[in-house]
Each structure stands twice: as C-alpha cells, then as structure tokens.
Design a protein around this motif. Structure first.
Motif, PDB file in Angstrom:
ATOM      1  N   PRO A 142       6.304   4.909  -3.805  1.00  0.00           N
ATOM      2  CA  PRO A 142       6.494   5.007  -2.350  1.00  0.00           C
ATOM      3  C   PRO A 142       5.873   3.779  -1.688  1.00  0.00           C
ATOM      4  CG  PRO A 142       5.487   7.016  -3.252  1.00  0.00           C
ATOM      5  CD  PRO A 142       5.457   6.005  -4.342  1.00  0.00           C
ATOM      6  N   VAL A 143       6.360   3.406  -0.523  1.00  0.00           N
ATOM      7  CA  VAL A 143       5.802   2.261   0.198  1.00  0.00           C
ATOM      8  C   VAL A 143       4.333   2.533   0.517  1.00  0.00           C
ATOM      9  CG1 VAL A 143       5.912   0.909   2.329  1.00  0.00           C
ATOM     10  CG2 VAL A 143       8.019   1.577   1.151  1.00  0.00           C
ATOM     11  N   THR A 144       3.473   1.567   0.230  1.00  0.00           N
ATOM     12  CA  THR A 144       2.035   1.724   0.456  1.00  0.00           C
ATOM     13  C   THR A 144       1.635   1.165   1.820  1.00  0.00           C
ATOM     14  OG1 THR A 144       1.510  -0.403  -0.578  1.00  0.00           O
ATOM     15  CG2 THR A 144       1.575   1.545  -2.023  1.00  0.00           C
ATOM     16  N   GLN A 145       0.407   1.465   2.196  1.00  0.00           N
ATOM     17  CA  GLN A 145      -0.089   1.036   3.504  1.00  0.00           C
ATOM     18  C   GLN A 145      -0.222  -0.481   3.613  1.00  0.00           C
ATOM     19  OE1 GLN A 145      -3.595   3.490   4.507  1.00  0.00           O
ATOM     20  NE2 GLN A 145      -2.626   5.129   3.302  1.00  0.00           N
ATOM     21  N   ASP A 146      -0.618  -1.131   2.522  1.00  0.00           N
ATOM     22  CA  ASP A 146      -0.721  -2.594   2.571  1.00  0.00           C
ATOM     23  C   ASP A 146       0.663  -3.233   2.639  1.00  0.00           C
ATOM     24  OD1 ASP A 146      -0.697  -1.412  -0.014  1.00  0.00           O
ATOM     25  OD2 ASP A 146      -1.160  -3.322  -0.944  1.00  0.00           O
ATOM     26  N   GLU A 147       1.645  -2.648   1.973  1.00  0.00           N
ATOM     27  CA  GLU A 147       3.015  -3.158   2.067  1.00  0.00           C
ATOM     28  C   GLU A 147       3.558  -2.969   3.483  1.00  0.00           C
ATOM     29  OE1 GLU A 147       4.085  -2.242  -2.643  1.00  0.00           O
ATOM     30  OE2 GLU A 147       4.641  -0.817  -1.064  1.00  0.00           O
ATOM     31  N   TRP A 148       3.257  -1.827   4.064  1.00  0.00           N
ATOM     32  CA  TRP A 148       3.665  -1.568   5.442  1.00  0.00           C
ATOM     33  C   TRP A 148       3.085  -2.619   6.389  1.00  0.00           C
ATOM     34  CZ3 TRP A 148       6.648   2.011   8.155  1.00  0.00           C
ATOM     35  CH2 TRP A 148       6.410   2.096   9.524  1.00  0.00           C
ATOM     36  N   GLN A 149       1.786  -2.892   6.245  1.00  0.00           N
ATOM     37  CA  GLN A 149       1.108  -3.808   7.158  1.00  0.00           C
ATOM     38  C   GLN A 149       1.497  -5.261   6.923  1.00  0.00           C
ATOM     39  OE1 GLN A 149      -2.969  -2.043   6.408  1.00  0.00           O
ATOM     40  NE2 GLN A 149      -3.059  -2.216   8.639  1.00  0.00           N
ATOM     41  N   GLY A 152       3.951  -6.074   9.340  1.00  0.00           N
ATOM     42  CA  GLY A 152       3.434  -6.074  10.701  1.00  0.00           C
ATOM     43  C   GLY A 152       3.406  -4.690  11.294  1.00  0.00           C
ATOM     44  N   GLY A 153       2.471  -4.490  12.212  1.00  0.00           N
ATOM     45  CA  GLY A 153       2.354  -3.198  12.853  1.00  0.00           C
ATOM     46  C   GLY A 153       1.112  -2.454  12.411  1.00  0.00           C
ATOM     47  N   LYS A 154       0.685  -1.529  13.226  1.00  0.00           N
ATOM     48  CA  LYS A 154      -0.504  -0.735  12.964  1.00  0.00           C
ATOM     49  C   LYS A 154      -0.253   0.251  11.830  1.00  0.00           C
ATOM     50  CE  LYS A 154      -3.710   2.426  15.278  1.00  0.00           C
ATOM     51  NZ  LYS A 154      -4.001   3.146  16.553  1.00  0.00           N
ATOM     52  N   ASN A 155      -1.273   0.448  11.006  1.00  0.00           N
ATOM     53  CA  ASN A 155      -1.194   1.434   9.935  1.00  0.00           C
ATOM     54  C   ASN A 155      -1.289   2.833  10.546  1.00  0.00           C
ATOM     55  OD1 ASN A 155      -1.415   3.024   7.674  1.00  0.00           O
ATOM     56  ND2 ASN A 155      -3.249   2.041   6.867  1.00  0.00           N
ATOM     57  N   PRO A 156      -0.223   3.646  10.443  1.00  0.00           N
ATOM     58  CA  PRO A 156      -0.223   4.960  11.099  1.00  0.00           C
ATOM     59  C   PRO A 156      -0.891   6.061  10.274  1.00  0.00           C
ATOM     60  CG  PRO A 156       1.880   4.616  10.038  1.00  0.00           C
ATOM     61  CD  PRO A 156       1.077   3.365   9.785  1.00  0.00           C
ATOM     62  N   SER A 157      -1.292   5.772   9.035  1.00  0.00           N
ATOM     63  CA  SER A 157      -1.663   6.810   8.074  1.00  0.00           C
ATOM     64  C   SER A 157      -2.958   7.534   8.430  1.00  0.00           C
ATOM     65  CB  SER A 157      -1.808   6.192   6.679  1.00  0.00           C
ATOM     66  OG  SER A 157      -0.635   5.495   6.316  1.00  0.00           O
ATOM     67  N   ASP A 158      -3.015   8.808   8.112  1.00  0.00           N
ATOM     68  CA  ASP A 158      -4.236   9.596   8.240  1.00  0.00           C
ATOM     69  C   ASP A 158      -5.196   9.303   7.091  1.00  0.00           C
ATOM     70  OD1 ASP A 158      -3.643  10.830  10.594  1.00  0.00           O
ATOM     71  OD2 ASP A 158      -3.187  12.797   9.735  1.00  0.00           O
ATOM     72  N   PHE A 159      -4.641   9.210   5.881  1.00  0.00           N
ATOM     73  CA  PHE A 159      -5.468   8.983   4.698  1.00  0.00           C
ATOM     74  C   PHE A 159      -5.486   7.489   4.396  1.00  0.00           C
ATOM     75  CE2 PHE A 159      -3.507  13.226   4.214  1.00  0.00           C
ATOM     76  CZ  PHE A 159      -4.652  14.001   4.254  1.00  0.00           C
ATOM     77  N   GLY A 161      -6.078   3.770   3.071  1.00  0.00           N
ATOM     78  CA  GLY A 161      -6.350   3.164   1.775  1.00  0.00           C
ATOM     79  C   GLY A 161      -5.209   2.249   1.401  1.00  0.00           C
ATOM     80  N   ALA A 162      -5.498   0.992   1.067  1.00  0.00           N
ATOM     81  CA  ALA A 162      -4.448  -0.009   0.859  1.00  0.00           C
ATOM     82  C   ALA A 162      -3.439   0.400  -0.198  1.00  0.00           C
ATOM     83  CB  ALA A 162      -5.084  -1.355   0.490  1.00  0.00           C
ATOM     84  N   GLY A 163      -3.871   1.056  -1.263  1.00  0.00           N
ATOM     85  CA  GLY A 163      -2.969   1.429  -2.345  1.00  0.00           C
ATOM     86  C   GLY A 163      -2.397   2.815  -2.217  1.00  0.00           C
ATOM     87  N   HIS A 237      -3.400   9.813  -2.688  1.00  0.00           N
ATOM     88  CA  HIS A 237      -4.133   9.051  -3.696  1.00  0.00           C
ATOM     89  C   HIS A 237      -3.451   7.700  -3.874  1.00  0.00           C
ATOM     90  CE1 HIS A 237      -6.345  12.698  -5.097  1.00  0.00           C
ATOM     91  NE2 HIS A 237      -5.252  13.299  -4.617  1.00  0.00           N
ATOM     92  N   PRO A 238      -4.117   6.743  -4.512  1.00  0.00           N
ATOM     93  CA  PRO A 238      -3.435   5.474  -4.818  1.00  0.00           C
ATOM     94  C   PRO A 238      -2.174   5.733  -5.631  1.00  0.00           C
ATOM     95  CG  PRO A 238      -5.791   5.246  -5.156  1.00  0.00           C
ATOM     96  CD  PRO A 238      -5.543   6.714  -4.911  1.00  0.00           C
TER      97      PRO A 238
END
Length: 327
Positions: A142-149, A152-159, A161-163, A237-238
C-alpha cells in the motif's frame, strides 16, 4: 525478402512444436515473430499467467525488458525479477520502481479467473463469474506516508510513521494525489484488485493451499500474512513487516492492514459483471474498497470480500495501492 522471412517463421513454428523445451528455438521463434508481427509479441507473453509460467526465464526476461524500455521508459527502473510462491501457486515476477515516488510496482501477467464467491452468504459477491484481466503493474505495498509526502501535501494519517501505510485518505484524495504523481499511475479496478490478490488461487484466502474438500472450509485466517482485528494491536505497522509473506504475485498486505480504494463505482452484486479489467462506472454515490483492515474481522480479509464508502469519506483504516497499465 518478405516471403523468405515468412517461410522461416513457419519452419521455426514446426520445429518448436516438435521440440517445445528447446530454449534456442524459443528465442529464434520469438525474434522472428517480433520482426514480422511487431512489439505485440512481447506483450502476448504476459497475457496469460499459465503461458507466462511455461516460458523459459530467458524468454520472460526479453518481455520484461521490452515493457521496461518501450512501455515504461525512463520514469521507471527495473529493480529485480524473482519467483514468489504462496497458496500452491508460483510466478516469476519483475519489479519496477517509479522514480517520482519511489513506489515499487510488480509486473503481473494477465489471465482469466473466477471473481466472487457463491459458497458463502454474501449477496454482494454473487454470482461468481469469469473475468479476464490484462497484464498490469500494481504496487507491491500500500502507498506509505513517506511516498504520499514525496508528491506533496500534509500527511493525513492518524498512525504516523514513514514506513506505515497512509490512511485517512478519501477516494477523492487518492485521485488528486495520483493526478499529481502522473506517469500513468491510477487506482486498480475492482476486478484487477481481486485478480492481483488471488494471484492464481481460488481459495478464501490467498495463502490457503488447495485441498480435497471443495467447500472452502479448510481456509483459515493467518496473521503472518495480514494485520486484522485480532493481531494488529489496534494500529497500523510498517508495510515491510510482512515483506517475506507475499502472495504468489509478490504483493504484500493485500489482505488486512488498510482497506484499499478501487476505481469502480459500487454496485451491489455481479449480475452485470465485471468481465474484464475495466472499472464499473455506473451512476453510484459510493466507491469500492477492498481487503479489510487492522480493525476488522477475518472475514473481511477474504479475497472475494468487498465493501464501499462515499468517495469523500476518510478514516484511519483506509488507504490505497497504485496500479498502471502496461500495454
């Protein structure tokens, strides 16, 4: 000169039929067909996973190289090709990195499979039917938070963690992100998603090995392959935590962890298909989500399980996985 080439092709076909395991003849026949019929020959090798598996590795590598150079170009880099085995299925799969995001996508062969589930009490998964899927690329994770960022754009995640998978993403959010990412990235259709999840299996879960019973009762949840309500600790989790527990297409967390958006509008049954790779575009206020999540029961992690949400809806158990057409 053309008749001579055609005659050589016919000769090679006869020789190859008489000696189907001769790798050199496979090479010569493939090259001769490519000169006459064009590039479609290479993609043809990826059209059916059974034929793909029957090809010699060196022949597969020729098709992989063609896709990388002619269809993906400099925006994607071939990373590795390896064999994955799970649920009684095995496939040799190439991975490409999308340089703009760093996302790894697996090149999976196409084929026909039975979509849905007639055995259980799931009206929205009936009738089970055949669907034919074109070869495609789909994210290994699945697309990770670091890939999302990275786009560009704010990280919307509750949990955080870059991975970890990005969540709190609506269908609309995913579409906006994909538009920025470009380079052909898109959401998979629902039929593509289930095909990719099953990876050649027809059991309830992709890790289940076929057995003599045909009612599916031997399938059981396996937390080694998925995060769900009983083993997740109520959190994500990562994505690499299950990197060594892939399905037979080399894909991770297709079951559990976060729900994944599909391109399709929601329809409550399969009376009108889908029968191919195309997403359904009926007039519906909801969009398809697949795979279950860290907070849901095991039944939602089944390969055939499906659900829906409004395209503007966000919550901490839903993200997405990218795909791309390769033909």
């Amino acid at each position: 000169m053309e008749p001579m080439v055609d005659q050589r092709l016919e000769d090679l076909k006869r020789r190859q039929q008489a000696d189907p395991d001769n790798t050199q003849l496979q090479f010569e026949l493939l090259n001769a067909r490519a000169r006459i019929e064009g590039a479609a020959v290479y993609l043809e090798l990826l059209e059916d996973r059974l034929k793909w598996n029957a090809c010699h590795e060196s022949v597969q590598d020729m098709a992989i190289s063609f896709v990388g150079k002619e269809k993906l170009g400099s925006l994607y880099k071939h990373v590795e090709t390896k064999k994955y085995s799970c649920g009684g299925q095995s496939h040799r799969i190439a991975s490409f990195k999308h340089l703009g995001t760093g996302i790894l996508l697996n090149l999976i062969p196409g084929g026909t499979y039975v979509m849905g589930d007639d055995k259980g009490d799931y009206e929205d998964q009936r009738p089970a039917h055949k669907a034919t899927i074109k070869p495609m690329l789909i994210g290994r994770f699945p697309v990770t938070q670091d890939e999302w960022q990275k786009i560009g754009g704010k990280n919307p995640s509750d949990f955080k963690g870059a991975g970890k998978p990005v969540e709190q993403v609506s269908w609309d959010d995913a579409q906006s992100w994909l538009k920025k990412a470009g380079d052909g990235l898109r959401l998979p259709s629902e039929s593509e998603w289930e095909y990719a999840c099953r990876s050649g299996t027809q059991t309830q879960y992709f890790w289940a090995v076929p057995h003599r019973r045909t009612d599916g009762s031997g399938d059981k949840i396996n937390g080694d392959y998925c995060w769900y309500g009983e083993n997740s600790g109520d959190a994500t989790h990562p994505v690499t935590a299950h990197a060594n527990k892939t399905n037979a297409f080399g894909l991770v967390d297709m079951s559990g962890h976060v729900w994944e958006w599909c391109e399709d509008a929601w329809e409550g049954d399969y009376k009108n298909g889908p029968y191919d790779s195309q997403p359904r575009t009926i007039n519906s206020s909801n969009r398809v989500r697949r795979g279950g999540s860290w907070g849901h029961d095991a039944g939602y992690c089944r390969s055939a399980s499906r659900n829906y949400l409004a395209p503007s809806n966000r919550f901490d158990g839903i993200g997405f996985r990218v795909s791309r057409t390769c033909s």
